[in-house]
Design a protein around this motif. Structure first.
Motif, PDB file in Angstrom:
ATOM      1  N   THR A   1       0.773  -1.356   0.049  1.00 25.62           N
ATOM      2  CA  THR A   1       0.098   0.083  -0.017  1.00 25.62           C
ATOM      3  C   THR A   1       0.791   1.319  -0.020  1.00 25.62           C
ATOM      4  OG1 THR A   1      -0.413   0.340   2.415  1.00 25.62           O
ATOM      5  CG2 THR A   1      -1.562  -1.236   1.284  1.00 25.62           C
ATOM      6  N   GLY A   2       0.395   2.282  -0.309  1.00 28.14           N
ATOM      7  CA  GLY A   2       0.915   3.620  -0.489  1.00 28.14           C
ATOM      8  C   GLY A   2       1.314   3.960   1.136  1.00 28.14           C
ATOM      9  N   ALA A   3       0.545   3.782   1.770  1.00 25.83           N
ATOM     10  CA  ALA A   3       0.707   4.281   3.442  1.00 25.83           C
ATOM     11  C   ALA A   3       2.132   3.740   3.884  1.00 25.83           C
ATOM     12  CB  ALA A   3      -0.514   4.157   4.253  1.00 25.83           C
ATOM     13  N   ASN A   4       2.325   2.485   3.528  1.00 25.44           N
ATOM     14  CA  ASN A   4       3.325   1.371   3.886  1.00 25.44           C
ATOM     15  C   ASN A   4       4.763   1.671   3.337  1.00 25.44           C
ATOM     16  OD1 ASN A   4       4.975  -0.954   4.957  1.00 25.44           O
ATOM     17  ND2 ASN A   4       2.758  -1.740   5.394  1.00 25.44           N
ATOM     18  N   THR A   5       4.498   2.157   2.018  1.00 24.55           N
ATOM     19  CA  THR A   5       5.848   2.727   1.565  1.00 24.55           C
ATOM     20  C   THR A   5       6.287   4.104   2.196  1.00 24.55           C
ATOM     21  OG1 THR A   5       6.907   3.100  -0.388  1.00 24.55           O
ATOM     22  CG2 THR A   5       4.736   3.846  -0.733  1.00 24.55           C
ATOM     23  N   VAL A   6       5.414   4.689   2.649  1.00 22.90           N
ATOM     24  CA  VAL A   6       5.693   6.135   3.230  1.00 22.90           C
ATOM     25  C   VAL A   6       6.091   5.778   4.763  1.00 22.90           C
ATOM     26  CG1 VAL A   6       4.526   8.160   4.313  1.00 22.90           C
ATOM     27  CG2 VAL A   6       3.978   7.442   2.083  1.00 22.90           C
ATOM     28  N   GLU A   7       5.512   4.727   5.252  1.00 21.16           N
ATOM     29  CA  GLU A   7       6.049   4.459   6.741  1.00 21.16           C
ATOM     30  C   GLU A   7       7.370   3.977   6.637  1.00 21.16           C
ATOM     31  OE1 GLU A   7       4.621   4.749   9.530  1.00 21.16           O
ATOM     32  OE2 GLU A   7       2.417   5.037   9.058  1.00 21.16           O
ATOM     33  N   SER A   8       7.730   3.068   5.612  1.00 23.47           N
ATOM     34  CA  SER A   8       9.248   2.549   5.334  1.00 23.47           C
ATOM     35  C   SER A   8      10.209   3.750   5.270  1.00 23.47           C
ATOM     36  CB  SER A   8       9.055   1.510   4.635  1.00 23.47           C
ATOM     37  OG  SER A   8       9.069   1.930   3.369  1.00 23.47           O
TER      38      SER A   8
ATOM     39  N   HIS B   1      -0.336  11.844   2.878  1.00 21.34           N
ATOM     40  CA  HIS B   1       0.761  10.735   2.622  1.00 21.34           C
ATOM     41  C   HIS B   1       0.083   9.336   2.789  1.00 21.34           C
ATOM     42  CE1 HIS B   1       3.811  13.533   1.401  1.00 21.34           C
ATOM     43  NE2 HIS B   1       3.299  14.266   2.280  1.00 21.34           N
ATOM     44  N   GLY B   2      -1.298   9.333   3.502  1.00 23.03           N
ATOM     45  CA  GLY B   2      -1.868   8.094   3.894  1.00 23.03           C
ATOM     46  C   GLY B   2      -2.331   8.061   5.269  1.00 23.03           C
ATOM     47  N   MET B   3      -2.925   7.089   5.751  1.00 26.55           N
ATOM     48  CA  MET B   3      -3.986   6.966   6.702  1.00 26.55           C
ATOM     49  C   MET B   3      -3.415   6.183   7.901  1.00 26.55           C
ATOM     50  SD  MET B   3      -6.399   8.833   5.635  1.00 26.55           S
ATOM     51  CE  MET B   3      -7.919   8.549   6.411  1.00 26.55           C
ATOM     52  N   THR B   4      -2.207   5.647   7.786  1.00 26.71           N
ATOM     53  CA  THR B   4      -1.759   5.190   9.003  1.00 26.71           C
ATOM     54  C   THR B   4      -1.155   6.182  10.001  1.00 26.71           C
ATOM     55  OG1 THR B   4       0.368   4.562   7.715  1.00 26.71           O
ATOM     56  CG2 THR B   4      -1.157   2.732   8.271  1.00 26.71           C
ATOM     57  N   ILE B   5      -0.705   6.007  11.204  1.00 29.98           N
ATOM     58  CA  ILE B   5      -0.162   6.971  12.154  1.00 29.98           C
ATOM     59  C   ILE B   5       0.871   7.899  11.734  1.00 29.98           C
ATOM     60  CG2 ILE B   5       0.644   7.405  14.549  1.00 29.98           C
ATOM     61  CD1 ILE B   5      -2.255   6.479  14.350  1.00 29.98           C
ATOM     62  N   GLY B   6       1.971   7.161  11.186  1.00 27.75           N
ATOM     63  CA  GLY B   6       3.398   8.016  10.563  1.00 27.75           C
ATOM     64  C   GLY B   6       2.891   8.843   9.272  1.00 27.75           C
ATOM     65  N   ALA B   7       2.112   8.038   8.648  1.00 28.86           N
ATOM     66  CA  ALA B   7       1.705   8.821   7.260  1.00 28.86           C
ATOM     67  C   ALA B   7       0.749   9.951   7.622  1.00 28.86           C
ATOM     68  CB  ALA B   7       1.005   7.836   6.282  1.00 28.86           C
TER      69      ALA B   7
ATOM     70  N   THR C   1       9.632   1.000  -2.337  1.00 35.74           N
ATOM     71  CA  THR C   1      10.499   2.131  -1.815  1.00 35.74           C
ATOM     72  C   THR C   1      11.886   2.026  -2.305  1.00 35.74           C
ATOM     73  OG1 THR C   1       9.058   1.750   0.473  1.00 35.74           O
ATOM     74  CG2 THR C   1      11.102   3.331   0.419  1.00 35.74           C
ATOM     75  N   LEU C   2      12.091   3.209  -3.044  1.00 37.37           N
ATOM     76  CA  LEU C   2      13.334   3.138  -3.849  1.00 37.37           C
ATOM     77  C   LEU C   2      14.289   3.856  -2.865  1.00 37.37           C
ATOM     78  CD1 LEU C   2      12.180   4.161  -7.467  1.00 37.37           C
ATOM     79  CD2 LEU C   2      12.239   1.980  -6.412  1.00 37.37           C
ATOM     80  N   ILE C   3      15.623   3.444  -2.715  1.00 36.77           N
ATOM     81  CA  ILE C   3      16.389   3.738  -1.798  1.00 36.77           C
ATOM     82  C   ILE C   3      17.677   3.926  -2.304  1.00 36.77           C
ATOM     83  CG2 ILE C   3      17.663   3.574   0.437  1.00 36.77           C
ATOM     84  CD1 ILE C   3      15.109   1.268   0.941  1.00 36.77           C
ATOM     85  N   HIS C   4      18.254   5.346  -2.147  1.00 34.86           N
ATOM     86  CA  HIS C   4      19.750   5.167  -2.618  1.00 34.86           C
ATOM     87  C   HIS C   4      20.676   4.398  -2.085  1.00 34.86           C
ATOM     88  CE1 HIS C   4      23.609   6.955  -3.026  1.00 34.86           C
ATOM     89  NE2 HIS C   4      23.220   7.664  -4.180  1.00 34.86           N
ATOM     90  N   PRO C   5      21.637   3.642  -2.441  1.00 37.19           N
ATOM     91  CA  PRO C   5      22.217   2.917  -1.836  1.00 37.19           C
ATOM     92  C   PRO C   5      23.082   3.007  -0.610  1.00 37.19           C
ATOM     93  CG  PRO C   5      22.689   2.491  -4.164  1.00 37.19           C
ATOM     94  CD  PRO C   5      21.737   3.851  -3.848  1.00 37.19           C
ATOM     95  N   ASP C   6      23.363   4.294  -0.576  1.00 39.98           N
ATOM     96  CA  ASP C   6      24.016   5.009   0.927  1.00 39.98           C
ATOM     97  C   ASP C   6      23.151   4.816   1.915  1.00 39.98           C
ATOM     98  OD1 ASP C   6      26.141   5.606  -0.822  1.00 39.98           O
ATOM     99  OD2 ASP C   6      25.955   7.763  -1.021  1.00 39.98           O
TER     100      ASP C   6
END
Length: 427
Positions: free
Chosen positions: A113-120, A142-148, A281-286
């Motif tokens: 879900t979108g909220a989960n990628t935001v949380e991560s 950014h979503g409906m979960t607490i962090g989002a 979730t796309l993450i720069h390798p660093d």
């Protein structure tokens, strides 16, 4: 179920149901840019699953690949174990999307879900920087979960958390204040002045075009300035491309025209291609610093979504789809500006870019009425903005000329009817 009757939903489904109230019919069939209900009434879809169906409904090639995969007993559920379907998606995504754009990202699969990628993304930014504060922006969603929700601006949605939302600081989005240059200076001063009360953030998170916030499109210069603010202060930049990405604004990633390179990118909605749940979730390798299993989810290995997502990437082997979206986007913008000029008393202003455009009306309830009239005439469209002040055009990016023209025609008729009913005299 054979009768087009909503009583079963009213009797058994929770009061939290939402879209069924705005589109009060029982849908059964869908193809391309069209939907049909149980009475076989046809609707043109300018909603696209809130951006989850950029390629329309039941794409033939994606459907074929999914059916073939099921018939060969391909693994459906595999958590984050290696699977053939996942491997093919990763390879193709790198070769067709990341490599040509000179983007270097590791791909993480959170929950679908979108909220989960935001949380991560928020968790990872805090982990790698050792800081807790996140800068978000006015009217962002950014979503409906607490962090989002903590980085979401909408008061109604925030209130649903039922608890304080902490460790986030809201800053003015582009054009939120009258003087944008001053607002950028304000952001810098709040970050740099030790008396501001703002803790140095782990990250900034933003949408380049705010979907739920009212189709507010940031200027490329503003995005570049925000990136520089982050770079100069060792702050990570997270772009939430869940709704604005996957071609919705005319390029695969919505931030491409600005020439910026976020540290983390959140993707969901249409990345699965077919409407199948998937998030990346796309993450720069660093910054790829999660320990194994430190962020996980039971359904992050959605192999049916990998199959359709891989097939969907064929749309991006060349620039024909991009060019088509960009050309039709201009027509949509011209149409909307024409409506604004033709019906000045709706007090409308143009919003958005690409295939996420609309009109914000200062007349109370105007946009709600327009979407209501559109539905009656066979077009599905929703509103956006803190007060639902924007009617929002979100057709599939694969829609043909006939479908686009029909949809725009229905919108104009709806606007004309609402202007007449509200006694807004045209000039």
């Amino acid at each position: 179920m054979t009768e087009n009757n909503l009583s079963i939903f009213e009797k058994h489904e929770s009061e939290v149901r939402s879209y069924v109230r705005g589109f009060p019919t029982v849908f059964h069939k869908a193809k391309g840019y069209k939907l049909w209900d149980l009475d076989n009434k046809e609707y043109i879809d300018f909603f696209s699953g809130a951006g989850a169906l950029n390629y329309g409904h039941n794409d033939e090639n994606m459907k074929k690949k999914m059916i073939e995969y099921i018939q060969e007993d391909g693994v459906t559920h595999s958590l984050d174990m290696a699977s053939k379907a996942k491997g093919e998606f990763l390879e193709k995504f790198h070769e067709i999307i990341l490599k040509p754009r000179n983007l270097d990202y590791k791909v993480m699969f959170p929950g679908p879900t979108g909220a989960n990628t935001v949380e991560s993304a928020l968790k990872l930014a805090r982990k790698v920087t050792g800081r807790t504060n996140i800068v978000s922006f006015t009217k962002g969603f950014h979503g409906m979960t607490i962090g989002a929700l903590s980085v979401t601006g909408n008061a109604f949605k925030r209130a649903g958390a039922g608890m304080p939302l902490n460790n986030a600081t809201s800053m003015p989005y582009d054009n939120f204040m009258d003087d944008t240059e001053e607002s950028l200076k304000y952001i810098e001063k709040m970050l740099d002045n030790s008396g501001s009360g703002v803790d140095k953030p782990a990250a900034f998170i933003l949408e380049t075009v705010q979907g739920e916030g009212g189709l507010n499109a940031a200027r490329m210069e503003w995005l570049q300035s925000i990136e520089k603010i982050c770079r100069d202060r060792d702050i990570l930049l997270i772009i939430d491309d869940i709704q604005a990405g996957v071609g919705r604004t005319g390029t695969f990633f919505s931030f491409e025209p600005a020439g910026i390179k976020p540290d983390i990118v959140c993707l969901s909605k249409s990345i699965g291609g077919y409407g199948t749940p998937l998030a990346l979730t796309l993450i720069h390798p660093d910054f790829d610093k999660f320990a194994p299993g430190e962020h996980n989810g039971t359904f992050r290995g959605n192999n049916l979504a990998f199959v359709t997502a891989t097939e969907a990437l064929n749309y991006w082997k060349d620039d024909s789809l991009e060019k088509n979206v960009q050309e039709k986007s201009k027509r949509m913008e011209e149409f909307l500006n024409g409506l604004i000029k033709k019906y000045p008393n709706m007090k409308g202003s143009h919003r958005g870019r690409g295939f996420m455009q609309g009109i914000a009306s200062e007349v109370d309830g105007f946009s709600d009425k327009v979407t209501e009239k559109c539905f009656e005439q066979g077009l599905i469209m929703e509103t956006a903005g803190p007060d639902d002040e924007v009617f929002k055009l979100f057709p599939p990016i694969t829609i043909d000329d006939e479908g686009l023209d029909k949809g725009l025609s229905i919108i104009e008729k709806a606007v004309e009817k609402v202007v007449s009913e509200k006694n807004l005299v045209t000039s």
